[in-house]
Design a protein around this motif. Structure first.
Motif, PDB file in Angstrom:
ATOM      1  N   GLU A  11       0.811  -1.214   0.000  1.00  0.00           N
ATOM      2  CA  GLU A  11       0.000   0.000   0.000  1.00  0.00           C
ATOM      3  C   GLU A  11       0.847   1.268   0.000  1.00  0.00           C
ATOM      4  OE1 GLU A  11      -3.205   2.702   0.674  1.00  0.00           O
ATOM      5  OE2 GLU A  11      -3.315   0.616   0.095  1.00  0.00           O
ATOM      6  N   SER A  13       1.213   5.222  -2.620  1.00  0.00           N
ATOM      7  CA  SER A  13       0.827   5.922  -3.844  1.00  0.00           C
ATOM      8  C   SER A  13       1.850   5.685  -4.949  1.00  0.00           C
ATOM      9  CB  SER A  13       0.706   7.423  -3.581  1.00  0.00           C
ATOM     10  OG  SER A  13       1.997   7.978  -3.362  1.00  0.00           O
ATOM     11  N   LYS A  15       3.227   7.956  -6.711  1.00  0.00           N
ATOM     12  CA  LYS A  15       4.277   8.964  -6.536  1.00  0.00           C
ATOM     13  C   LYS A  15       5.335   8.483  -5.544  1.00  0.00           C
ATOM     14  CE  LYS A  15       5.015  13.749  -5.135  1.00  0.00           C
ATOM     15  NZ  LYS A  15       4.419  14.959  -4.624  1.00  0.00           N
ATOM     16  N   THR A  16       4.898   7.882  -4.447  1.00  0.00           N
ATOM     17  CA  THR A  16       5.839   7.371  -3.453  1.00  0.00           C
ATOM     18  C   THR A  16       6.644   6.205  -4.014  1.00  0.00           C
ATOM     19  OG1 THR A  16       4.366   8.084  -1.677  1.00  0.00           O
ATOM     20  CG2 THR A  16       6.057   6.477  -1.105  1.00  0.00           C
ATOM     21  N   ASN A  57      -3.651   0.775  -2.682  1.00  0.00           N
ATOM     22  CA  ASN A  57      -3.465   1.893  -3.605  1.00  0.00           C
ATOM     23  C   ASN A  57      -2.284   1.720  -4.546  1.00  0.00           C
ATOM     24  OD1 ASN A  57      -5.703   3.569  -2.990  1.00  0.00           O
ATOM     25  ND2 ASN A  57      -4.739   4.020  -1.028  1.00  0.00           N
ATOM     26  N   ALA A  75     -11.999   5.779  -7.857  1.00  0.00           N
ATOM     27  CA  ALA A  75     -10.930   6.790  -7.860  1.00  0.00           C
ATOM     28  C   ALA A  75     -11.533   8.159  -8.180  1.00  0.00           C
ATOM     29  CB  ALA A  75      -9.863   6.440  -8.890  1.00  0.00           C
TER      30      ALA A  75
END
Length: 190
Positions: A11, A13, A15-16, A57, A75
């Motif tokens: 889990e 994002s 971006k992460t 996610n 979403a």
């Protein structure tokens, strides 16, 4: 591919996953993400026969990065349009012959906490593993606002990419609050 059969992206994002956290926010050895080189290597790993497992996610990362014909139907919805912040929901096994669902009952319970629910689009190559019930609210315990948004939608799927596969689960089967039976979905994917 010689060192790994499966790679799990828990889990977080997209971006992460790609950029990570800056040094100073986390210890230096944990700073940064996979960046473009890592993504290219991950794509090659799957195309060559590896398994990528995307949980919660992180499914958005897998869908976008591999350009999968899959859409997360919740979403971008506002909380008044759909909300399920932490409830136990009923799912239904759709591909009982698939080894990824081996050992699961016909209607396993899953802990859904701001999770994803999916639809496949034209060109999808794979299997639908679990869906939410179509004709009734999936709620077993807790609270859900507008359950019709996910009724009949996909909770987990397997997409074929090259010689490999990507297992996408909108909820987090490894989470500490998950129903115990759902751990099998993660272990089977490995």
């Amino acid at each position: 591919k010689d060192r790994f059969d499966a790679i799990v992206v828990a889990e977080m994002s997209a971006k992460t996953i790609m950029n990570g956290y800056a040094e100073g926010i986390v210890p230096g050895e944990y700073a940064g993400g996979i960046e473009q080189d890592g993504l290219d290597n991950l794509k090659q790993f799957v195309k060559d026969g590896g398994t990528l497992v995307a949980l919660g996610n992180a499914s958005a990362f897998a869908i976008d990065a591999f350009d999968l014909p899959v859409k997360n139907v919740v979403a971008g919805l506002k909380d008044l349009e759909f909300f399920c912040g932490g409830s136990i929901l009923r799912t239904e096994v759709r591909s009982a012959e698939n080894p990824l669902v081996f050992g699961l009952p016909d209607q396993p319970a899953a802990f859904f906490a701001r999770s994803g629910a999916f639809e496949t689009e034209r060109g999808f190559d794979g299997s639908v593993l679990l869906t939410y019930p179509k004709d009734e609210s999936p709620l077993l315990s807790g609270y859900i606002l507008h359950p019709e948004k996910i009724q009949g939608k996909i909770a987990s799927l397997e997409a074929r990419v090259g010689k490999g596969r990507i297992v996408i689960t909108g909820f987090r089967p490894q989470w500490r609050g998950q129903t115990h039976g759902m751990y099998k979905l993660l272990f089977n994917a490995l």
